[in-house]
Design a protein around this motif. Structure first.
Motif, PDB file in Angstrom:
ATOM      1  N   SER A  24      11.680   6.405  -9.411  1.00  0.00           N
ATOM      2  CA  SER A  24      10.821   5.260  -9.694  1.00  0.00           C
ATOM      3  C   SER A  24       9.360   5.581  -9.345  1.00  0.00           C
ATOM      4  CB  SER A  24      11.301   4.046  -8.901  1.00  0.00           C
ATOM      5  OG  SER A  24      10.395   2.995  -9.000  1.00  0.00           O
ATOM      6  N   ALA A  25       9.141   6.229  -8.206  1.00  0.00           N
ATOM      7  CA  ALA A  25       7.779   6.611  -7.802  1.00  0.00           C
ATOM      8  C   ALA A  25       7.171   7.572  -8.810  1.00  0.00           C
ATOM      9  CB  ALA A  25       7.801   7.237  -6.417  1.00  0.00           C
ATOM     10  N   LYS A  26       7.979   8.491  -9.296  1.00  0.00           N
ATOM     11  CA  LYS A  26       7.484   9.435 -10.306  1.00  0.00           C
ATOM     12  C   LYS A  26       7.100   8.701 -11.584  1.00  0.00           C
ATOM     13  CE  LYS A  26       8.742  13.480 -12.965  1.00  0.00           C
ATOM     14  NZ  LYS A  26       9.817  14.344 -13.409  1.00  0.00           N
ATOM     15  N   ASP A  27       7.955   7.788 -12.032  1.00  0.00           N
ATOM     16  CA  ASP A  27       7.685   7.012 -13.251  1.00  0.00           C
ATOM     17  C   ASP A  27       6.435   6.144 -13.110  1.00  0.00           C
ATOM     18  OD1 ASP A  27       9.951   8.132 -14.351  1.00  0.00           O
ATOM     19  OD2 ASP A  27      11.213   6.366 -14.024  1.00  0.00           O
ATOM     20  N   LEU A  31       3.322   9.521  -7.029  1.00  0.00           N
ATOM     21  CA  LEU A  31       3.272  10.818  -6.366  1.00  0.00           C
ATOM     22  C   LEU A  31       1.883  11.410  -6.572  1.00  0.00           C
ATOM     23  CD1 LEU A  31       6.785  12.160  -7.384  1.00  0.00           C
ATOM     24  CD2 LEU A  31       6.118  10.997  -5.286  1.00  0.00           C
ATOM     25  N   PRO A  32       1.426  12.257  -5.660  1.00  0.00           N
ATOM     26  CA  PRO A  32       0.038  12.742  -5.717  1.00  0.00           C
ATOM     27  C   PRO A  32      -0.309  13.447  -7.032  1.00  0.00           C
ATOM     28  CG  PRO A  32       1.160  13.538  -3.740  1.00  0.00           C
ATOM     29  CD  PRO A  32       2.168  12.832  -4.567  1.00  0.00           C
ATOM     30  N   GLU A  37       0.490  21.491  -7.073  1.00  0.00           N
ATOM     31  CA  GLU A  37       1.904  21.498  -7.423  1.00  0.00           C
ATOM     32  C   GLU A  37       2.630  20.497  -6.545  1.00  0.00           C
ATOM     33  OE1 GLU A  37       3.825  25.071  -4.921  1.00  0.00           O
ATOM     34  OE2 GLU A  37       2.487  25.753  -6.513  1.00  0.00           O
ATOM     35  N   VAL A  38       3.654  19.892  -7.087  1.00  0.00           N
ATOM     36  CA  VAL A  38       4.473  18.935  -6.342  1.00  0.00           C
ATOM     37  C   VAL A  38       5.927  19.270  -6.620  1.00  0.00           C
ATOM     38  CG1 VAL A  38       5.140  16.510  -6.082  1.00  0.00           C
ATOM     39  CG2 VAL A  38       2.747  17.091  -6.500  1.00  0.00           C
ATOM     40  N   ARG A  39       6.688  19.407  -5.548  1.00  0.00           N
ATOM     41  CA  ARG A  39       8.128  19.622  -5.684  1.00  0.00           C
ATOM     42  C   ARG A  39       8.837  18.676  -4.728  1.00  0.00           C
ATOM     43  NH1 ARG A  39       9.306  25.962  -5.375  1.00  0.00           N
ATOM     44  NH2 ARG A  39       8.761  25.588  -3.209  1.00  0.00           N
ATOM     45  N   ILE A  40       9.987  18.189  -5.153  1.00  0.00           N
ATOM     46  CA  ILE A  40      10.829  17.383  -4.277  1.00  0.00           C
ATOM     47  C   ILE A  40      12.145  18.127  -4.162  1.00  0.00           C
ATOM     48  CG2 ILE A  40      11.983  15.175  -3.950  1.00  0.00           C
ATOM     49  CD1 ILE A  40       9.641  13.910  -5.466  1.00  0.00           C
ATOM     50  N   GLU A  75       0.739  -0.740  -4.700  1.00  0.00           N
ATOM     51  CA  GLU A  75       2.019  -0.326  -5.285  1.00  0.00           C
ATOM     52  C   GLU A  75       2.698   0.723  -4.422  1.00  0.00           C
ATOM     53  OE1 GLU A  75       3.795  -1.576  -7.850  1.00  0.00           O
ATOM     54  OE2 GLU A  75       2.282  -3.140  -7.769  1.00  0.00           O
ATOM     55  N   TRP A  76       1.908   1.678  -3.895  1.00  0.00           N
ATOM     56  CA  TRP A  76       2.486   2.709  -3.039  1.00  0.00           C
ATOM     57  C   TRP A  76       3.028   2.089  -1.754  1.00  0.00           C
ATOM     58  CZ3 TRP A  76       2.372   4.771   1.761  1.00  0.00           C
ATOM     59  CH2 TRP A  76       3.036   5.990   1.935  1.00  0.00           C
ATOM     60  N   LYS A  77       2.282   1.173  -1.154  1.00  0.00           N
ATOM     61  CA  LYS A  77       2.726   0.530   0.085  1.00  0.00           C
ATOM     62  C   LYS A  77       4.037  -0.222  -0.134  1.00  0.00           C
ATOM     63  CE  LYS A  77      -1.885   0.020   2.044  1.00  0.00           C
ATOM     64  NZ  LYS A  77      -2.961  -0.909   2.383  1.00  0.00           N
ATOM     65  N   LYS A  78       4.132  -0.919  -1.262  1.00  0.00           N
ATOM     66  CA  LYS A  78       5.359  -1.657  -1.587  1.00  0.00           C
ATOM     67  C   LYS A  78       6.528  -0.695  -1.762  1.00  0.00           C
ATOM     68  CE  LYS A  78       7.211  -4.727  -5.124  1.00  0.00           C
ATOM     69  NZ  LYS A  78       6.955  -5.382  -6.399  1.00  0.00           N
ATOM     70  N   TRP A  79       6.288   0.407  -2.478  1.00  0.00           N
ATOM     71  CA  TRP A  79       7.334   1.409  -2.692  1.00  0.00           C
ATOM     72  C   TRP A  79       7.773   2.011  -1.360  1.00  0.00           C
ATOM     73  CZ3 TRP A  79       7.556   6.555  -1.408  1.00  0.00           C
ATOM     74  CH2 TRP A  79       8.655   7.246  -1.895  1.00  0.00           C
ATOM     75  N   TYR A  80       6.820   2.356  -0.512  1.00  0.00           N
ATOM     76  CA  TYR A  80       7.129   3.017   0.753  1.00  0.00           C
ATOM     77  C   TYR A  80       7.927   2.116   1.688  1.00  0.00           C
ATOM     78  CZ  TYR A  80       6.635   6.222   4.650  1.00  0.00           C
ATOM     79  OH  TYR A  80       6.899   7.090   5.676  1.00  0.00           O
ATOM     80  N   GLU A  81       7.672   0.835   1.660  1.00  0.00           N
ATOM     81  CA  GLU A  81       8.462  -0.107   2.475  1.00  0.00           C
ATOM     82  C   GLU A  81       9.941  -0.032   2.088  1.00  0.00           C
ATOM     83  OE1 GLU A  81       7.813  -2.073   5.184  1.00  0.00           O
ATOM     84  OE2 GLU A  81       5.929  -0.957   5.164  1.00  0.00           O
TER      85      GLU A  81
END
Length: 99
Positions: A24-27, A31-32, A37-40, A75-81
């Motif tokens: 969901s965060a990616k969509d 994500l930064p 480069e970003v890897r999970i 949006e990030w704060k809501k996601w992180y919660e």
């Protein structure tokens, strides 16, 4: 170049929920976007139930700017919660790429 790893130790049985939140965060483009480069990553051996966010930056200043811009949004704060409900603990490693 610097590699930043945020390592999250998940609660037992929470991997699927945490992975769904990451998708969901990616969509939502949370994500930064300015990382080189970003890897999970997920554990294969070693400590179980980990998710590792790995990001590359040219300078530590670039990393700091990315953190301020990304973590400041509502949006990030809501996601992180929601995400942190699945986390037992976490830690961060900042590594310098030698070659």
């Amino acid at each position: 170049m610097y590699i930043v790893r945020d390592i999250f130790h998940l609660q037992f049985g929470h991997y699927r929920d945490a992975k769904t939140l990451l998708e969901s965060a990616k969509d939502q483009k949370l994500l930064p976007p300015d990382a080189k480069e970003v890897r999970i990553l997920s554990d294969f051996t070693g400590d179980a139930y980990r998710l590792i966010f790995e990001q590359g930056y040219e300078t530590l200043n670039d990393y700091e700017k990315s953190m301020q811009a990304g973590m400041g949004g509502d949006e990030w704060k809501k996601w992180y919660e929601e995400f942190k409900k699945h986390v037992i603990s976490s830690h961060r490693e900042i590594l310098k790429l030698v070659f």
